[in-house]
Design a protein around this motif. Structure first.
Motif, PDB file in Angstrom:
ATOM      1  N   ASP A 237       0.823  -1.201   0.000  1.00  0.00           N
ATOM      2  CA  ASP A 237       0.000   0.000   0.000  1.00  0.00           C
ATOM      3  C   ASP A 237       0.863   1.260   0.000  1.00  0.00           C
ATOM      4  O   ASP A 237       1.593   1.528   0.948  1.00  0.00           O
ATOM      5  N   ASP A 238       0.767   2.019  -1.088  1.00  0.00           N
ATOM      6  CA  ASP A 238       1.541   3.259  -1.206  1.00  0.00           C
ATOM      7  C   ASP A 238       0.709   4.508  -0.878  1.00  0.00           C
ATOM      8  O   ASP A 238       1.136   5.620  -1.140  1.00  0.00           O
ATOM      9  N   THR A 239      -0.490   4.285  -0.334  1.00  0.00           N
ATOM     10  CA  THR A 239      -1.325   5.418   0.049  1.00  0.00           C
ATOM     11  C   THR A 239      -0.731   6.087   1.298  1.00  0.00           C
ATOM     12  O   THR A 239      -0.160   5.403   2.145  1.00  0.00           O
ATOM     13  N   LYS A 240      -0.879   7.416   1.385  1.00  0.00           N
ATOM     14  CA  LYS A 240      -0.305   8.132   2.544  1.00  0.00           C
ATOM     15  C   LYS A 240      -0.791   7.559   3.872  1.00  0.00           C
ATOM     16  O   LYS A 240      -0.029   7.272   4.771  1.00  0.00           O
ATOM     17  N   LYS A 241      -2.109   7.408   4.007  1.00  0.00           N
ATOM     18  CA  LYS A 241      -2.675   6.917   5.269  1.00  0.00           C
ATOM     19  C   LYS A 241      -2.885   5.404   5.198  1.00  0.00           C
ATOM     20  O   LYS A 241      -3.110   4.858   4.136  1.00  0.00           O
ATOM     21  N   ASN A 242      -2.859   4.762   6.357  1.00  0.00           N
ATOM     22  CA  ASN A 242      -2.995   3.300   6.354  1.00  0.00           C
ATOM     23  C   ASN A 242      -4.441   2.878   6.618  1.00  0.00           C
ATOM     24  O   ASN A 242      -4.707   1.984   7.420  1.00  0.00           O
ATOM     25  N   GLU A 243      -5.377   3.521   5.920  1.00  0.00           N
ATOM     26  CA  GLU A 243      -6.797   3.198   6.136  1.00  0.00           C
ATOM     27  C   GLU A 243      -7.126   1.763   5.739  1.00  0.00           C
ATOM     28  O   GLU A 243      -7.984   1.130   6.343  1.00  0.00           O
ATOM     29  N   ILE A 244      -6.443   1.257   4.748  1.00  0.00           N
ATOM     30  CA  ILE A 244      -6.675  -0.130   4.324  1.00  0.00           C
ATOM     31  C   ILE A 244      -6.304  -1.088   5.465  1.00  0.00           C
ATOM     32  O   ILE A 244      -7.019  -2.033   5.747  1.00  0.00           O
ATOM     33  N   GLN A 245      -5.188  -0.778   6.125  1.00  0.00           N
ATOM     34  CA  GLN A 245      -4.763  -1.615   7.255  1.00  0.00           C
ATOM     35  C   GLN A 245      -5.823  -1.611   8.363  1.00  0.00           C
ATOM     36  O   GLN A 245      -6.158  -2.660   8.916  1.00  0.00           O
ATOM     37  N   LYS A 246      -6.369  -0.438   8.648  1.00  0.00           N
ATOM     38  CA  LYS A 246      -7.414  -0.343   9.681  1.00  0.00           C
ATOM     39  C   LYS A 246      -8.627  -1.180   9.311  1.00  0.00           C
ATOM     40  O   LYS A 246      -9.215  -1.864  10.144  1.00  0.00           O
ATOM     41  N   LEU A 247      -8.992  -1.116   8.025  1.00  0.00           N
ATOM     42  CA  LEU A 247     -10.130  -1.893   7.528  1.00  0.00           C
ATOM     43  C   LEU A 247      -9.877  -3.393   7.687  1.00  0.00           C
ATOM     44  O   LEU A 247     -10.734  -4.145   8.159  1.00  0.00           O
ATOM     45  N   ILE A 248      -8.680  -3.821   7.306  1.00  0.00           N
ATOM     46  CA  ILE A 248      -8.303  -5.241   7.381  1.00  0.00           C
ATOM     47  C   ILE A 248      -8.373  -5.735   8.827  1.00  0.00           C
ATOM     48  O   ILE A 248      -8.882  -6.821   9.102  1.00  0.00           O
ATOM     49  N   ILE A 249      -7.866  -4.920   9.742  1.00  0.00           N
ATOM     50  CA  ILE A 249      -7.878  -5.303  11.160  1.00  0.00           C
ATOM     51  C   ILE A 249      -9.313  -5.362  11.679  1.00  0.00           C
ATOM     52  O   ILE A 249      -9.720  -6.319  12.332  1.00  0.00           O
ATOM     53  N   LYS A 250     -10.077  -4.325  11.324  1.00  0.00           N
ATOM     54  CA  LYS A 250     -11.458  -4.251  11.796  1.00  0.00           C
ATOM     55  C   LYS A 250     -12.282  -5.442  11.309  1.00  0.00           C
ATOM     56  O   LYS A 250     -13.062  -6.034  12.051  1.00  0.00           O
ATOM     57  N   LYS A 251     -12.083  -5.787  10.034  1.00  0.00           N
ATOM     58  CA  LYS A 251     -12.881  -6.881   9.441  1.00  0.00           C
ATOM     59  C   LYS A 251     -12.232  -8.242   9.633  1.00  0.00           C
ATOM     60  O   LYS A 251     -12.716  -9.248   9.120  1.00  0.00           O
ATOM     61  N   ARG A 252     -11.079  -8.248  10.290  1.00  0.00           N
ATOM     62  CA  ARG A 252     -10.332  -9.503  10.515  1.00  0.00           C
ATOM     63  C   ARG A 252     -10.054 -10.268   9.225  1.00  0.00           C
ATOM     64  O   ARG A 252     -10.253 -11.477   9.138  1.00  0.00           O
ATOM     65  N   ILE A 253      -9.611  -9.542   8.225  1.00  0.00           N
ATOM     66  CA  ILE A 253      -9.255 -10.184   6.954  1.00  0.00           C
ATOM     67  C   ILE A 253      -7.779 -10.566   7.034  1.00  0.00           C
ATOM     68  O   ILE A 253      -6.939  -9.755   7.417  1.00  0.00           O
ATOM     69  N   LYS A 254      -7.484 -11.823   6.667  1.00  0.00           N
ATOM     70  CA  LYS A 254      -6.108 -12.297   6.807  1.00  0.00           C
ATOM     71  C   LYS A 254      -5.298 -11.986   5.541  1.00  0.00           C
ATOM     72  O   LYS A 254      -5.502 -12.617   4.499  1.00  0.00           O
ATOM     73  N   VAL A 255      -4.437 -11.015   5.632  1.00  0.00           N
ATOM     74  CA  VAL A 255      -3.533 -10.705   4.513  1.00  0.00           C
ATOM     75  C   VAL A 255      -2.178 -10.272   5.068  1.00  0.00           C
ATOM     76  O   VAL A 255      -2.046  -9.939   6.238  1.00  0.00           O
ATOM     77  N   ASN A 256      -1.181 -10.281   4.186  1.00  0.00           N
ATOM     78  CA  ASN A 256       0.124  -9.701   4.529  1.00  0.00           C
ATOM     79  C   ASN A 256       0.086  -8.262   4.040  1.00  0.00           C
ATOM     80  O   ASN A 256       0.003  -8.017   2.836  1.00  0.00           O
ATOM     81  N   TYR A 257       0.149  -7.325   4.982  1.00  0.00           N
ATOM     82  CA  TYR A 257      -0.022  -5.916   4.616  1.00  0.00           C
ATOM     83  C   TYR A 257       1.286  -5.145   4.830  1.00  0.00           C
ATOM     84  O   TYR A 257       1.914  -5.268   5.873  1.00  0.00           O
ATOM     85  N   PHE A 258       1.685  -4.387   3.805  1.00  0.00           N
ATOM     86  CA  PHE A 258       2.893  -3.559   3.902  1.00  0.00           C
ATOM     87  C   PHE A 258       2.537  -2.133   3.498  1.00  0.00           C
ATOM     88  O   PHE A 258       1.986  -1.918   2.418  1.00  0.00           O
ATOM     89  N   HIS A 259       2.873  -1.201   4.349  1.00  0.00           N
ATOM     90  CA  HIS A 259       2.535   0.195   4.079  1.00  0.00           C
ATOM     91  C   HIS A 259       3.813   0.967   3.783  1.00  0.00           C
ATOM     92  O   HIS A 259       4.692   1.070   4.646  1.00  0.00           O
ATOM     93  N   ARG A 260       3.911   1.506   2.563  1.00  0.00           N
ATOM     94  CA  ARG A 260       5.156   2.198   2.204  1.00  0.00           C
ATOM     95  C   ARG A 260       5.022   3.722   2.294  1.00  0.00           C
ATOM     96  O   ARG A 260       5.977   4.444   2.062  1.00  0.00           O
ATOM     97  N   LYS A 261       3.812   4.200   2.583  1.00  0.00           N
ATOM     98  CA  LYS A 261       3.558   5.624   2.879  1.00  0.00           C
ATOM     99  C   LYS A 261       3.708   6.594   1.717  1.00  0.00           C
ATOM    100  O   LYS A 261       3.202   7.685   1.750  1.00  0.00           O
ATOM    101  N   LYS A 262       4.447   6.232   0.687  1.00  0.00           N
ATOM    102  CA  LYS A 262       4.475   7.152  -0.440  1.00  0.00           C
ATOM    103  C   LYS A 262       4.449   6.386  -1.745  1.00  0.00           C
ATOM    104  O   LYS A 262       4.899   5.245  -1.823  1.00  0.00           O
ATOM    105  N   SER A 263       3.916   7.040  -2.762  1.00  0.00           N
ATOM    106  CA  SER A 263       3.762   6.353  -4.034  1.00  0.00           C
ATOM    107  C   SER A 263       5.090   6.340  -4.779  1.00  0.00           C
ATOM    108  O   SER A 263       5.544   7.350  -5.296  1.00  0.00           O
ATOM    109  N   ILE A 264       5.705   5.180  -4.800  1.00  0.00           N
ATOM    110  CA  ILE A 264       6.994   5.056  -5.496  1.00  0.00           C
ATOM    111  C   ILE A 264       6.770   4.467  -6.888  1.00  0.00           C
ATOM    112  O   ILE A 264       7.665   4.405  -7.695  1.00  0.00           O
ATOM    113  N   GLY A 265       5.556   4.032  -7.158  1.00  0.00           N
ATOM    114  CA  GLY A 265       5.276   3.459  -8.480  1.00  0.00           C
ATOM    115  C   GLY A 265       4.792   2.035  -8.401  1.00  0.00           C
ATOM    116  O   GLY A 265       5.208   1.269  -7.523  1.00  0.00           O
ATOM    117  N   ARG A 266       3.899   1.697  -9.318  1.00  0.00           N
ATOM    118  CA  ARG A 266       3.298   0.365  -9.318  1.00  0.00           C
ATOM    119  C   ARG A 266       4.348  -0.731  -9.463  1.00  0.00           C
ATOM    120  O   ARG A 266       4.303  -1.751  -8.789  1.00  0.00           O
TER     121      ARG A 266
END
Length: 242
Positions: free
Chosen positions: A42-71
Motif C-alpha cells: 500500500d503506497d497510500t499516505k494513510k494506512n486506512e486499508i490496514q485499519k479496515l483489514i484489522i477491523k474486518k479480521r481479513i487475513k492478509v500480509n499488509y505492507f505500508h510504504r507511505k508514499k507512491s513510489i510506483g506500481r
C-alpha cells in the motif's frame, strides 16, 4: 494434489488510494482461491486499508510504504516478500480496482500449470478478450503502447502492459534480481517480459475480460504515458544487457 497446490499461491496487489475497492476484492479472491496468501503493498499516505483489514479480521500480509513510489516497485517489493517465505509455487499480480476479475484466477492457474509456464499474461488484445468502460483516449493510448512495445522489443505478444499475471517461482527469482533498473512505474511490466524472454522462459497469453474501474480514480495520466514511452526506448536500448 490439487488442493495442496492451491496452498502454494501468493497474490501480490499494489494499492494506491484503493480503500473503496479492496474489501470486495479480497472477499472475491477468498471465494475463488480460499487458500492463497495475499500481499498488499500500500503506497497510500494513510494506512486506512490496514485499519479496515484489522477491523474486518481479513487475513492478509499488509505492507505500508507511505508514499507512491510506483506500481512496478510495489510489485517487486511484494514479490520479494512472498519469495522470502519459500513456500509458493505460483505468484500472481493483479490490480486492486476490479479490472482484473478473480473469477478468472482458477482457469488461468489451470492453464498455467498445464502448459508449464513461467509467465502467463491476461491479455486484453486476444480475439476472445473484452474491454469495458474505457474512454476512447485510454483505448488508443493502450493499443499504441502495446503496438510500440511489440515492434520495439521484437517479442511476439499482444499485451505488454496489463498487470494481471501469473509467474513461476524461477521467474520471480529472476525478476527480483534483474528488474527495476529502468523506472519504478508501468515500464516494469515490459521489462519483466524482456528479462524472461532473454532467458527463454515459457511466456504465454490468455484471454481476459477487462472492466475499467468503477470506484476510485485511475492513476494513468499523460505524464505516466510519456514516462512509459521513454522507458520503452531505454528498455529497447538495454535489451542486450539482460
Amino acid at each position: 494434489s490439487n488442493l495442496e497446490f492451491m496452498n502454494k499461491i501468493a497474490i501480490v496487489i499494489p494499492t494506491y488510494n484503493e480503500l473503496e475497492n479492496i474489501e470486495s476484492l479480497l472477499l472475491s479472491i477468498s471465494k475463488f482461491l480460499p487458500n492463497s496468501d495475499v500481499f498488499i503493498i500500500d503506497d497510500t499516505k494513510k494506512n486506512e486499508i490496514q485499519k479496515l483489514i484489522i477491523k474486518k479480521r481479513i487475513k492478509v500480509n499488509y505492507f505500508h510504504r507511505k508514499k507512491s513510489i510506483g506500481r512496478g516497485s510495489a510489485v517487486l517489493f511484494g514479490l520479494k516478500k512472498a519469495l522470502k517465505k519459500k513456500k509458493y509455487k505460483i505468484f500472481i499480480e493483479m490490480d486492486a480496482d476490479h479490472s482484473h476479475n478473480p473469477n478468472e484466477l482458477k482457469k488461468n492457474i489451470d492453464y498455467f500449470k498445464k502448459k508449464k509456464l513461467d509467465l502467463l499474461i491476461a491479455s486484453r488484445y486476444l480475439s476472445k478478450s473484452k474491454i469495458y468502460n474505457w474512454s476512447i483516449f485510454r483505448r488508443i493510448m493502450s493499443i499504441l503502447a502495446n503496438f510500440l512495445a511489440n515492434k520495439t522489443l521484437g517479442i511476439n505478444l499482444t499485451d505488454f502492459t496489463n498487470g494481471f499475471r501469473f509467474y513461476s517461482e524461477r521467474s520471480v527469482k529472476k525478476i527480483t534480481r534483474k528488474c527495476g533498473k529502468i523506472s519504478d512505474g508501468f515500464i516494469l511490466l515490459s521489462e519483466i517480459i524482456v528479462v524472461l524472454n532473454s532467458c527463454s522462459y515459457n511466456i504465454d497469453e490468455t484471454h481476459t475480460t477487462f472492466i475499467n474501474r468503477e470506484k476510485g480514480k485511475s492513476n494513468v495520466n499523460i505524464r505516466l504515458i510519456i514516462d512509459s514511452l521513454i522507458g520503452l526506448i531505454k528498455l529497447a536500448r538495454n535489451k542486450k544487457k539482460y
